[in-house]
Design an enzyme around this catalytic site. Structure first.
Site, PDB file in Angstrom:
ATOM      1  N   TYR A  36      -5.637  68.498  31.403  1.00 39.68           N
ATOM      2  CA  TYR A  36      -4.372  69.177  31.052  1.00 39.68           C
ATOM      3  C   TYR A  36      -4.155  70.447  31.881  1.00 39.68           C
ATOM      4  CZ  TYR A  36      -3.644  66.051  27.138  1.00 39.68           C
ATOM      5  OH  TYR A  36      -3.407  64.937  26.372  1.00 39.68           O
ATOM      6  N   TYR A 163       0.165  61.790  17.950  1.00 39.63           N
ATOM      7  CA  TYR A 163      -0.775  61.830  19.073  1.00 39.63           C
ATOM      8  C   TYR A 163      -2.048  61.122  18.627  1.00 39.63           C
ATOM      9  CZ  TYR A 163      -4.043  63.261  22.635  1.00 39.63           C
ATOM     10  OH  TYR A 163      -4.985  63.227  23.648  1.00 39.63           O
ATOM     11  N   ASP A 256      -5.770  57.957  11.242  1.00 40.00           N
ATOM     12  CA  ASP A 256      -6.401  58.623  12.383  1.00 40.00           C
ATOM     13  C   ASP A 256      -6.793  60.024  11.911  1.00 40.00           C
ATOM     14  OD1 ASP A 256      -7.134  60.002  14.618  1.00 40.00           O
ATOM     15  OD2 ASP A 256      -5.358  59.516  15.804  1.00 40.00           O
ATOM     16  N   LYS A 285     -13.670  64.228  16.495  1.00 38.58           N
ATOM     17  CA  LYS A 285     -13.820  65.672  16.752  1.00 38.58           C
ATOM     18  C   LYS A 285     -14.927  66.386  15.964  1.00 38.58           C
ATOM     19  CE  LYS A 285      -9.454  66.513  18.887  1.00 38.58           C
ATOM     20  NZ  LYS A 285      -8.206  65.769  18.724  1.00 38.58           N
TER      21      LYS A 285
HETATM   22  C1  LIG Z   1      -7.738  64.666  19.657  1.00 38.37           C
HETATM   23  C2  LIG Z   1      -7.172  63.504  18.921  1.00 38.37           C
HETATM   24  C3  LIG Z   1      -7.399  62.196  19.368  1.00 38.37           C
HETATM   25  C4  LIG Z   1      -8.132  61.907  20.644  1.00 38.37           C
HETATM   26  O1  LIG Z   1      -9.458  62.295  20.602  1.00 38.37           O
HETATM   27  P1  LIG Z   1     -10.285  62.487  21.965  1.00 38.37           P
HETATM   28  O2  LIG Z   1     -11.666  62.753  21.505  1.00 38.37           O
HETATM   29  O3  LIG Z   1      -9.646  63.664  22.646  1.00 38.37           O
HETATM   30  O4  LIG Z   1     -10.139  61.243  22.747  1.00 38.37           O
HETATM   31  C5  LIG Z   1      -6.916  61.157  18.599  1.00 38.37           C
HETATM   32  N1  LIG Z   1      -6.237  61.388  17.475  1.00 38.37           N
HETATM   33  C6  LIG Z   1      -5.986  62.634  17.017  1.00 38.37           C
HETATM   34  C7  LIG Z   1      -5.259  62.810  15.735  1.00 38.37           C
HETATM   35  C8  LIG Z   1      -6.423  63.732  17.735  1.00 38.37           C
HETATM   36  O5  LIG Z   1      -6.146  64.963  17.307  1.00 38.37           O
END
Ligand SMILES: *Cc1c(COP(=O)(O)O)cnc(C)c1O
Length: 453
Positions: A36, A163, A256, A285
């Site tokens: 980025y 996202y 997600d 994460k």
């Molecule tokens: C950051 C994020 C992702 C992607 O995760 P990466 O480890 O960066 O590939 C997917 N979904 C959500 C909701 C996110 O915040």
């Protein structure tokens, strides 16, 4: 950092901080491509050599308060000793082993511990590497589970502003934006539902199910908090409504929780806030406490069963080289244990601190809206919208000078700190934001480093 004297590239130990900084930046400028980042105009990156708790330290020992948990991953704190120990021990006994045909205790224990804490009904853990792969796995599991049962459901529905990551499947599910426009023809079609924070998602879902319900495999959402799309908080009742409708239509719900998982919104998972049980749940994460990369997708036994067959074509043909890396799994296990201790009290404390500050900021000049869920607070600044908005970069530069790491999403500033962050540290974040709103662009003051509370 440079104790490995064998590396002929490394600066010798004891080199002054200036030289260390120059050395890192020389290689960075010559050979590194950052995420980025527009390298043509980006300022030089800040070399960081050390981290502890909620603080990062540069080559000169200057402290920087990590108010965004280093891209939302650090849960308890940086270099959390129990997790560091677990990593050290695991690395010395079993570093890595192929996960097809082999298994190991860090992965099996972690799967059992996760299942015990996940929303009920999620009983199977598929490991991968990061958030994007956890999402890819969820989408593929959903589509193939239907295919294995002779149903051709391939349509995915997703929210506006969503996202889900940067790989192709995750990009396809994510909202179209400046991030994805150039790949548009390569992205599969997704049915788009309104962002629940601004539209009638449930009416749109009803219409979609009426029109294309038989094609629909899954609805994917970032439960209760659309993160990268602008820290938009949405209602538990809508999540419950999505669950009711998808269940009735035989459609999977993919949660997600890559951002929302591991306490960010209050309980361990955002779905718990709404008492919703998804069919698939993506984690990454905060999974290892933020020390190592690891992804995991949890699935129901029903989805797992759809792959169980004497027909080998019904296998889930998916895997990553480092699937269930033992060191990452050991870190995640140690992190989960910390969640059983006083983590919840810390999270509540941060939540209360945010509330206090947001109440003051709401309605202030320069602030269009404030939002909060759990330890995540967002302040929408009164400026043109969008990721490329200048005000966010101005605020990031200003706060960096003041010793605080913020990285606004366009005109949306947010504070998403590690759970060890003290009230005084949180006060310091809001103080910088307030000075920025007051029009200050003054000389650096700096935080002075960790505060003794
Ligand atoms: C950051 C994020 C992702 C992607 O995760 P990466 O480890 O960066 O590939 C997917 N979904 C959500 C909701 C996110 O915040």
């Amino acid at each position: 950092m440079y104790d490995d004297g064998d590396e002929d590239d490394a600066a010798p130990p004891g080199e002054p901080a200036d030289l260390q900084r120059q050395h890192i930046l020389l290689h960075d400028t010559a050979h590194v491509w950052h995420p980025y980042t527009q390298h043509h105009q980006a300022p030089l990156p800040v070399p960081i050599v050390r981290a502890k708790g909620s603080w990062l330290y540069d080559t000169h020992g200057k402290p920087l308060l990590d108010a965004i948990s280093s891209w939302w991953v650090t849960t308890h704190g940086h270099c959390q000793p129990e997790i560091v120990q677990a990593i050290t021990d695991q690395a010395a006994s079993l570093d890595q082993v192929i996960f097809a045909g082999f298994t190991h205790e860090p992965a099996t224990a972690l799967a059992a511990e996760l299942v015990g804490r996940l929303p009920r009904g999620l009983t199977r853990i598929f490991y991968s590497d990061d958030g994007s792969t956890a999402v890819e796995v969820a989408i593929k599991l959903s589509v193939q589970s239907f295919a294995n049962r002779g149903q051709s459901r391939r349509l995915i529905a997703a929210l506006d502003h969503a996202y889900h990551g940067d790989t192709f499947g995750a990009m396809a599910a994510g909202a179209r934006s400046v991030f994805t426009n150039m790949y548009e023809p390569l992205l599969f079609d997704v049915a788009r539902l309104p962002d629940p924070s601004e539209g009638d998602t449930l009416a749109a879902l009803d219409a979609l199910i009426a029109a294309r319900g038989k094609e629909l495999a899954a609805v994917i959402v970032e439960p209760l908090l659309i993160g990268a799309g602008g820290m938009r908080v949405w209602d538990e009742s809508v999540l419950q409504g999505i669950r009711e409708r998808t269940s009735a239509a035989g459609v999977h719900l993919i949660a997600d929780e890559v951002l929302t998982g591991f306490g960010r919104t209050g309980p361990l998972f955002a779905c718990d806030r709404a008492d919703v049980r998804p069919d698939l749940l993506c984690m990454s994460k905060g999974l290892t406490g933020g020390l190592l990369p690891l992804g995991a997708t949890a699935a129901t036994e029903d989805i797992f069963d759809a792959f169980s067959s004497t027909d080998r074509r019904k296998t889930f043909f998916h895997g990553h080289s480092y699937t269930a890396n033992p060191i990452a799994c050991a870190a995640a296990l140690a992190s989960l244990q910390l969640f059983d201790e006083d983590s919840e009290d810390e999270r509540v404390r941060i939540e209360v601190a945010h509330m206090r500050h947001l109440a003051t900021l709401e309605g202030t000049k320069g602030v269009r809206a404030v939002r909060q869920i759990g330890t995540v607070a967002a302040v929408e600044l009164d400026a043109p919208d969008g990721y490329l908005s200048d005000i966010g970069r101005e605020l990031a530069a200003f706060s960096l000078e003041q010793g605080i790491l913020l990285r606004p999403l366009g005109n949306v500033a947010y504070c998403l700190p590690p759970y060890c962050t003290t009230d005084r540290e949180i006060d310091a974040v809001y103080a910088v934001l307030q000075r920025f709103l007051d029009g200050e662009r003054a000389a650096p003051i700096g935080t002075g480093g960790p505060f003794d509370d």
